[in-house]
Design a protein around this motif. Structure first.
Motif, PDB file in Angstrom:
ATOM      1  N   THR A  88      20.256  17.175  -4.194  1.00 27.10           N
ATOM      2  CA  THR A  88      19.902  16.082  -3.364  1.00 27.10           C
ATOM      3  C   THR A  88      18.893  15.387  -3.608  1.00 27.10           C
ATOM      4  OG1 THR A  88      20.686  17.455  -1.359  1.00 27.10           O
ATOM      5  CG2 THR A  88      19.254  15.864  -0.705  1.00 27.10           C
ATOM      6  N   THR A  89      18.654  14.156  -3.794  1.00 30.18           N
ATOM      7  CA  THR A  89      17.474  13.504  -3.860  1.00 30.18           C
ATOM      8  C   THR A  89      17.018  12.684  -2.629  1.00 30.18           C
ATOM      9  OG1 THR A  89      18.095  13.075  -6.247  1.00 30.18           O
ATOM     10  CG2 THR A  89      16.556  11.623  -5.560  1.00 30.18           C
ATOM     11  N   LEU A  90      15.775  12.888  -2.436  1.00 31.58           N
ATOM     12  CA  LEU A  90      15.107  12.170  -1.217  1.00 31.58           C
ATOM     13  C   LEU A  90      14.445  11.118  -1.734  1.00 31.58           C
ATOM     14  CD1 LEU A  90      13.915  15.372   0.692  1.00 31.58           C
ATOM     15  CD2 LEU A  90      15.959  14.191   1.228  1.00 31.58           C
ATOM     16  N   GLN A  91      14.440   9.941  -0.778  1.00 23.23           N
ATOM     17  CA  GLN A  91      13.243   8.673  -0.879  1.00 23.23           C
ATOM     18  C   GLN A  91      12.223   8.935   0.024  1.00 23.23           C
ATOM     19  OE1 GLN A  91      15.745   5.302  -1.032  1.00 23.23           O
ATOM     20  NE2 GLN A  91      15.847   5.326  -3.189  1.00 23.23           N
ATOM     21  N   LEU A  92      11.110   9.002  -0.448  1.00 23.75           N
ATOM     22  CA  LEU A  92       9.987   9.120   0.756  1.00 23.75           C
ATOM     23  C   LEU A  92       8.972   7.942   0.470  1.00 23.75           C
ATOM     24  CD1 LEU A  92       9.326  12.846  -0.207  1.00 23.75           C
ATOM     25  CD2 LEU A  92      10.480  12.036   1.906  1.00 23.75           C
ATOM     26  N   THR A  93       8.828   7.236   1.604  1.00 24.51           N
ATOM     27  CA  THR A  93       7.858   6.171   1.698  1.00 24.51           C
ATOM     28  C   THR A  93       6.224   6.701   1.875  1.00 24.51           C
ATOM     29  OG1 THR A  93       9.517   4.781   2.522  1.00 24.51           O
ATOM     30  CG2 THR A  93       7.240   4.043   2.705  1.00 24.51           C
ATOM     31  N   VAL A  94       5.600   6.636   0.822  1.00 23.90           N
ATOM     32  CA  VAL A  94       4.404   7.405   0.824  1.00 23.90           C
ATOM     33  C   VAL A  94       3.281   6.456   0.665  1.00 23.90           C
ATOM     34  CG1 VAL A  94       2.818   9.193  -0.293  1.00 23.90           C
ATOM     35  CG2 VAL A  94       5.608   9.581  -0.064  1.00 23.90           C
ATOM     36  N   PRO A  95       1.916   6.461   1.320  1.00 25.91           N
ATOM     37  CA  PRO A  95       0.841   5.535   0.769  1.00 25.91           C
ATOM     38  C   PRO A  95       0.319   5.796  -0.530  1.00 25.91           C
ATOM     39  CG  PRO A  95       0.615   6.625   3.300  1.00 25.91           C
ATOM     40  CD  PRO A  95       1.619   7.297   2.449  1.00 25.91           C
ATOM     41  N   PHE A  96      -0.258   4.995  -1.135  1.00 17.63           N
ATOM     42  CA  PHE A  96      -0.952   5.099  -2.358  1.00 17.63           C
ATOM     43  C   PHE A  96      -1.946   6.239  -2.442  1.00 17.63           C
ATOM     44  CE2 PHE A  96      -0.035   0.217  -3.471  1.00 17.63           C
ATOM     45  CZ  PHE A  96       1.017   0.635  -3.610  1.00 17.63           C
ATOM     46  N   ASP A  97      -2.657   6.251  -1.326  1.00 21.60           N
ATOM     47  CA  ASP A  97      -3.711   7.288  -1.369  1.00 21.60           C
ATOM     48  C   ASP A  97      -3.220   8.507  -1.242  1.00 21.60           C
ATOM     49  OD1 ASP A  97      -3.074   7.186   1.296  1.00 21.60           O
ATOM     50  OD2 ASP A  97      -5.129   7.039   2.044  1.00 21.60           O
ATOM     51  N   HIS A  98      -1.937   8.940  -1.117  1.00 21.67           N
ATOM     52  CA  HIS A  98      -1.419  10.284  -1.177  1.00 21.67           C
ATOM     53  C   HIS A  98      -0.715  10.509  -2.226  1.00 21.67           C
ATOM     54  CE1 HIS A  98      -1.626  11.120   3.174  1.00 21.67           C
ATOM     55  NE2 HIS A  98      -2.042   9.813   3.373  1.00 21.67           N
ATOM     56  N   LEU A  99      -0.876   9.734  -3.538  1.00 21.99           N
ATOM     57  CA  LEU A  99      -0.383   9.989  -4.636  1.00 21.99           C
ATOM     58  C   LEU A  99      -1.033  10.043  -5.701  1.00 21.99           C
ATOM     59  CD1 LEU A  99       2.563   7.238  -4.256  1.00 21.99           C
ATOM     60  CD2 LEU A  99       2.796   9.787  -3.940  1.00 21.99           C
ATOM     61  N   ARG A 100      -0.769  10.999  -6.722  1.00 20.06           N
ATOM     62  CA  ARG A 100      -1.707  10.957  -7.714  1.00 20.06           C
ATOM     63  C   ARG A 100      -0.579  11.294  -8.849  1.00 20.06           C
ATOM     64  NH1 ARG A 100      -3.115  15.862 -10.519  1.00 20.06           N
ATOM     65  NH2 ARG A 100      -2.510  17.301  -8.708  1.00 20.06           N
ATOM     66  N   LEU A 101      -1.248  10.367 -10.062  1.00 28.02           N
ATOM     67  CA  LEU A 101      -0.348  10.724 -11.292  1.00 28.02           C
ATOM     68  C   LEU A 101      -0.264  11.836 -12.038  1.00 28.02           C
ATOM     69  CD1 LEU A 101      -1.293   7.199 -13.152  1.00 28.02           C
ATOM     70  CD2 LEU A 101       1.076   7.704 -12.180  1.00 28.02           C
ATOM     71  N   THR A 102       0.885  12.409 -12.529  1.00 22.44           N
ATOM     72  CA  THR A 102       1.104  13.647 -13.148  1.00 22.44           C
ATOM     73  C   THR A 102       1.924  13.621 -14.270  1.00 22.44           C
ATOM     74  OG1 THR A 102       1.401  16.202 -12.452  1.00 22.44           O
ATOM     75  CG2 THR A 102       2.807  14.554 -11.600  1.00 22.44           C
ATOM     76  N   PHE A 103       1.923  14.768 -15.058  1.00 20.71           N
ATOM     77  CA  PHE A 103       2.811  14.731 -16.482  1.00 20.71           C
ATOM     78  C   PHE A 103       3.713  15.898 -16.225  1.00 20.71           C
ATOM     79  CE2 PHE A 103      -1.216  12.777 -17.382  1.00 20.71           C
ATOM     80  CZ  PHE A 103      -0.829  11.566 -17.924  1.00 20.71           C
TER      81      PHE A 103
ATOM     82  N   GLY B  95       0.655  -1.310  -0.141  1.00 25.09           N
ATOM     83  CA  GLY B  95       0.034   0.211  -0.185  1.00 25.09           C
ATOM     84  C   GLY B  95       0.934   1.323   0.131  1.00 25.09           C
ATOM     85  N   HIS B  96       2.209   1.250  -0.262  1.00 30.90           N
ATOM     86  CA  HIS B  96       2.982   2.181  -0.176  1.00 30.90           C
ATOM     87  C   HIS B  96       3.920   2.035  -1.412  1.00 30.90           C
ATOM     88  CE1 HIS B  96       1.629   2.127   4.075  1.00 30.90           C
ATOM     89  NE2 HIS B  96       2.014   3.441   4.197  1.00 30.90           N
ATOM     90  N   ALA B  97       4.558   3.343  -1.643  1.00 33.88           N
ATOM     91  CA  ALA B  97       5.573   3.376  -2.769  1.00 33.88           C
ATOM     92  C   ALA B  97       6.633   4.376  -2.120  1.00 33.88           C
ATOM     93  CB  ALA B  97       4.958   4.082  -4.063  1.00 33.88           C
ATOM     94  N   ILE B  98       7.924   4.181  -2.684  1.00 39.03           N
ATOM     95  CA  ILE B  98       8.987   4.863  -2.522  1.00 39.03           C
ATOM     96  C   ILE B  98       9.187   5.825  -3.597  1.00 39.03           C
ATOM     97  CG2 ILE B  98      11.430   5.128  -2.561  1.00 39.03           C
ATOM     98  CD1 ILE B  98      11.772   2.532  -0.999  1.00 39.03           C
ATOM     99  N   VAL B  99       9.054   7.137  -3.249  1.00 37.64           N
ATOM    100  CA  VAL B  99       9.061   8.242  -4.265  1.00 37.64           C
ATOM    101  C   VAL B  99      10.288   9.148  -3.999  1.00 37.64           C
ATOM    102  CG1 VAL B  99       8.054  10.326  -5.330  1.00 37.64           C
ATOM    103  CG2 VAL B  99       6.490   8.336  -3.925  1.00 37.64           C
ATOM    104  N   GLU B 100      10.895   9.168  -5.424  1.00 41.93           N
ATOM    105  CA  GLU B 100      12.258   9.747  -5.290  1.00 41.93           C
ATOM    106  C   GLU B 100      11.986  11.366  -5.679  1.00 41.93           C
ATOM    107  OE1 GLU B 100      14.946   7.525  -7.787  1.00 41.93           O
ATOM    108  OE2 GLU B 100      15.414   6.478  -5.977  1.00 41.93           O
ATOM    109  N   VAL B 101      12.278  12.292  -4.636  1.00 40.73           N
ATOM    110  CA  VAL B 101      12.030  13.660  -5.034  1.00 40.73           C
ATOM    111  C   VAL B 101      13.230  14.282  -4.946  1.00 40.73           C
ATOM    112  CG1 VAL B 101      10.941  15.766  -4.023  1.00 40.73           C
ATOM    113  CG2 VAL B 101       9.912  13.338  -3.969  1.00 40.73           C
ATOM    114  N   GLU B 102      13.531  15.229  -6.136  1.00 43.57           N
ATOM    115  CA  GLU B 102      14.765  15.813  -6.271  1.00 43.57           C
ATOM    116  C   GLU B 102      14.395  17.445  -5.478  1.00 43.57           C
ATOM    117  OE1 GLU B 102      17.366  18.092  -9.736  1.00 43.57           O
ATOM    118  OE2 GLU B 102      16.962  16.028  -9.910  1.00 43.57           O
TER     119      GLU B 102
END
Length: 77
Positions: free
Chosen positions: A62-77, A49-56
């Motif tokens: 600096t690139t951060l790796q954040l563990t975020v639940p699916f329901d806090h994520l939305r696809l974008t372009f 139910g979670h994903a690691i998201v890499e955020v610059e």
């Protein structure tokens, strides 16, 4: 177990649904790992139910790796 609509490499935006993720609300990143995943040399354990998201970060260094639940994520372009 949650079924994910996300895949590694997808560009996502973090949409906070509570106080815990409020600091990173609106940050854009790429999905690196979909849980459940066992820990390895690149990341810690990722629960279902979670994903690691890499955020610059804005500094570009600096690139951060954040563990975020699916329901806090939305696809974008």
């Amino acid at each position: 177990m949650s079924v994910s609509m996300f895949r590694a490499g997808d560009k996502v935006i973090i949409e906070s649904r509570g106080e815990f993720y409020a600091y990173v609300d609106g940050w854009v990143g790429r999905v690196a790992v979909i849980g459940p995943a066992q820990p390895n040399a690149c990341h810690s354990q990722v629960p279902g139910g979670h994903a690691i998201v890499e955020v610059e970060r804005p500094d570009g260094e600096t690139t951060l790796q954040l563990t975020v639940p699916f329901d806090h994520l939305r696809l974008t372009f």
